[in-house]
Each structure stands twice: as structure tokens, then as C-alpha cells.
Design a protein around this motif. Structure first.
Motif, PDB file in Angstrom:
ATOM      1  N   VAL A   1       6.613  20.614   8.441  1.00  0.00           N
ATOM      2  CA  VAL A   1       6.669  19.195   8.722  1.00  0.00           C
ATOM      3  C   VAL A   1       6.467  18.584   7.238  1.00  0.00           C
ATOM      4  O   VAL A   1       5.682  18.829   6.519  1.00  0.00           O
ATOM      5  N   LEU A   2       7.401  17.773   6.774  1.00  0.00           N
ATOM      6  CA  LEU A   2       7.448  16.903   5.655  1.00  0.00           C
ATOM      7  C   LEU A   2       7.064  15.815   6.048  1.00  0.00           C
ATOM      8  O   LEU A   2       7.184  14.830   6.908  1.00  0.00           O
ATOM      9  N   TYR A   3       5.807  15.231   5.322  1.00  0.00           N
ATOM     10  CA  TYR A   3       5.181  13.978   5.441  1.00  0.00           C
ATOM     11  C   TYR A   3       5.654  13.130   4.165  1.00  0.00           C
ATOM     12  O   TYR A   3       5.459  13.482   2.937  1.00  0.00           O
ATOM     13  N   LEU A   4       6.368  12.041   4.401  1.00  0.00           N
ATOM     14  CA  LEU A   4       6.754  10.997   3.504  1.00  0.00           C
ATOM     15  C   LEU A   4       5.923  10.138   3.177  1.00  0.00           C
ATOM     16  O   LEU A   4       5.504   9.395   3.964  1.00  0.00           O
TER      17      LEU A   4
ATOM     18  N   ALA B   1       0.669  -1.082   0.129  1.00  0.00           N
ATOM     19  CA  ALA B   1       0.041  -0.171   0.039  1.00  0.00           C
ATOM     20  C   ALA B   1       0.821   1.172  -0.038  1.00  0.00           C
ATOM     21  O   ALA B   1       1.009   1.991  -0.810  1.00  0.00           O
ATOM     22  N   LEU B   2       1.540   1.527   1.127  1.00  0.00           N
ATOM     23  CA  LEU B   2       2.416   2.641   1.189  1.00  0.00           C
ATOM     24  C   LEU B   2       3.446   2.652   2.320  1.00  0.00           C
ATOM     25  O   LEU B   2       3.148   1.585   3.160  1.00  0.00           O
ATOM     26  N   ASP B   3       4.574   3.465   2.445  1.00  0.00           N
ATOM     27  CA  ASP B   3       5.214   3.809   3.604  1.00  0.00           C
ATOM     28  C   ASP B   3       4.843   5.121   3.894  1.00  0.00           C
ATOM     29  O   ASP B   3       4.645   6.073   3.100  1.00  0.00           O
ATOM     30  N   PHE B   4       5.025   5.332   5.185  1.00  0.00           N
ATOM     31  CA  PHE B   4       4.484   6.867   5.771  1.00  0.00           C
ATOM     32  C   PHE B   4       5.900   6.957   6.660  1.00  0.00           C
ATOM     33  O   PHE B   4       5.924   6.272   7.583  1.00  0.00           O
TER      34      PHE B   4
END
Length: 189
Positions: free
Chosen positions: A64-67, A51-54
């Protein structure tokens, strides 16, 4: 966003830089993936993002940077539009042993007008190509930032993300005529 081909190191990159325990949707590869996922050159790979990595990193007191790491297989590409919604930019992580796996990521960000950089992941034992050779192989222009990156190294990932942030800010400044900056002294505490 952090994108790239199957096995390029996206989960590792998000995990090494995140200031929180990253969310990872790694699952053990099953017999269903046989004949679907190309493991050529990735014989030691036993898990994959489904699905994803967060992850998250604080740049300064107000930013703030959301990855969001994308899955690398075509069958999970339907998730990309949701992950890209609101994205400021992307890192396309490239494994030079499988450079063709990066084409879908490059095409996606170009088609959607999302600023991106190319980060060439440094795998042990892989041939090291000149960055201009990688640029040519991917068919990206001279203005596209192409950097070396070791997804296992926090400092290396930090440098790649700073390159992306500088690109995004430069494009925003050019579009708005403003002087928005992020102080490097406080970036990546």
C-alpha cells in the motif's frame, strides 16, 4: 511524498489518485498571506495547504502506498522533515509558469538522499516546454526521470507514480542486489 511549489497542484494530485477520501488541510487564504504568498499567475487561488494532504493507493495485496502532500510555502517547510520520515520517494510537481518555486523541493530531496522524479503539471494555457528544457532549468541530471503529468487525470498521475516506483525499486535492487518487483497488472486497482 508529493511536493512542489505553491499552487503546483499537489492537493489535486493526491485527491485524484487516492482510493480513500483524501485528508486535506486546505484553508482559505486570509489577509495575513498578502505580501507573503506570491499569487502571480495564481490569481484564482483562494485556498492553501497548511499542513499536509494524505491519500492512499493499494499497489497489490501486500503493498500500500501512502501519499503525503507537502505545503508549498516556505513558512510551512518545518513540516517536511516529519513528512519525509520513512519516505520511499517523492514526486516534485512543477508548474512551468513558476519553475523557480520547485527549487526548494529539488534541493530538499537531493540533500536528504530521497529518490524523486520531476512531474511537469500540464496547466491549461501554460507554455509547454520540452522536458529536457525543464530538466536544465531545474539543474537535475540526465538520470533524473522528468515526465509530463496532468494532476487532474488519474491515468496521468498513475503513470507518474509508476515512474517513481520503478526508480525506487531500481535503486533498491542496485543497493541490495535483489530482484524486488511490483507486478504492473495489479498496480492501481
Amino acid at each position: 511524498m508529493v511536493s512542489g511549489g505553491f499552487g503546483a497542484g499537489k492537493t489535486t494530485l493526491v485527491g485524484v489518485i487516492s482510493e480513500i477520501d483524501p485528508l486535506s488541510t486546505e484553508a482559505v487564504m486570509t489577509e495575513v498571506s498578502v505580501g507573503v504568498d506570491d499569487l502571480n499567475g495564481l490569481e484564482g487561488k483562494h485556498t492553501t495547504t497548511v499542513a499536509l494532504d494524505f491519500g492512499r493507493i493499494t499497489l497489490d495485496d501486500s503493498l500500500v502506498l501512502y501519499l503525503f502532500g507537502t505545503p508549498g510555502q516556505d513558512r510551512f517547510a518545518f513540516l517536511w522533515d516529519d513528512l519525509a520520515d520513512g519516505a520511499l520517494g517523492a514526486v516534485v510537481l512543477v508548474d512551468v509558469r513558476r519553475v523557480e518555486d520547485s527549487f526548494p523541493s529539488v534541493d530538499y530531496f537531493e540533500e536528504h538522499g530521497i529518490p524523486f522524479i520531476v512531474a511537469v503539471n500540464q496547466f491549461e494555457g501554460a507554455h509547454q516546454f520540452d522536458l529536457d528544457e525543464v530538466r536544465e532549468a531545474l539543474g537535475v541530471g540526465a538520470g533524473m526521470p522528468v515526465v509530463n503529468c496532468d494532476a487532474r487525470s488519474r491515468q496521468s498521475v498513475k503513470n507518474a507514480l509508476l515512474t517513481l516506483i520503478e526508480l525506487v525499486l531500481a535503486r533498491r535492487r542496485a543497493a541490495t542486489g535483489t530482484g524486488v518487483t511490483v507486478g504492473h497488472a495489479s498496480v492501481f486497482r
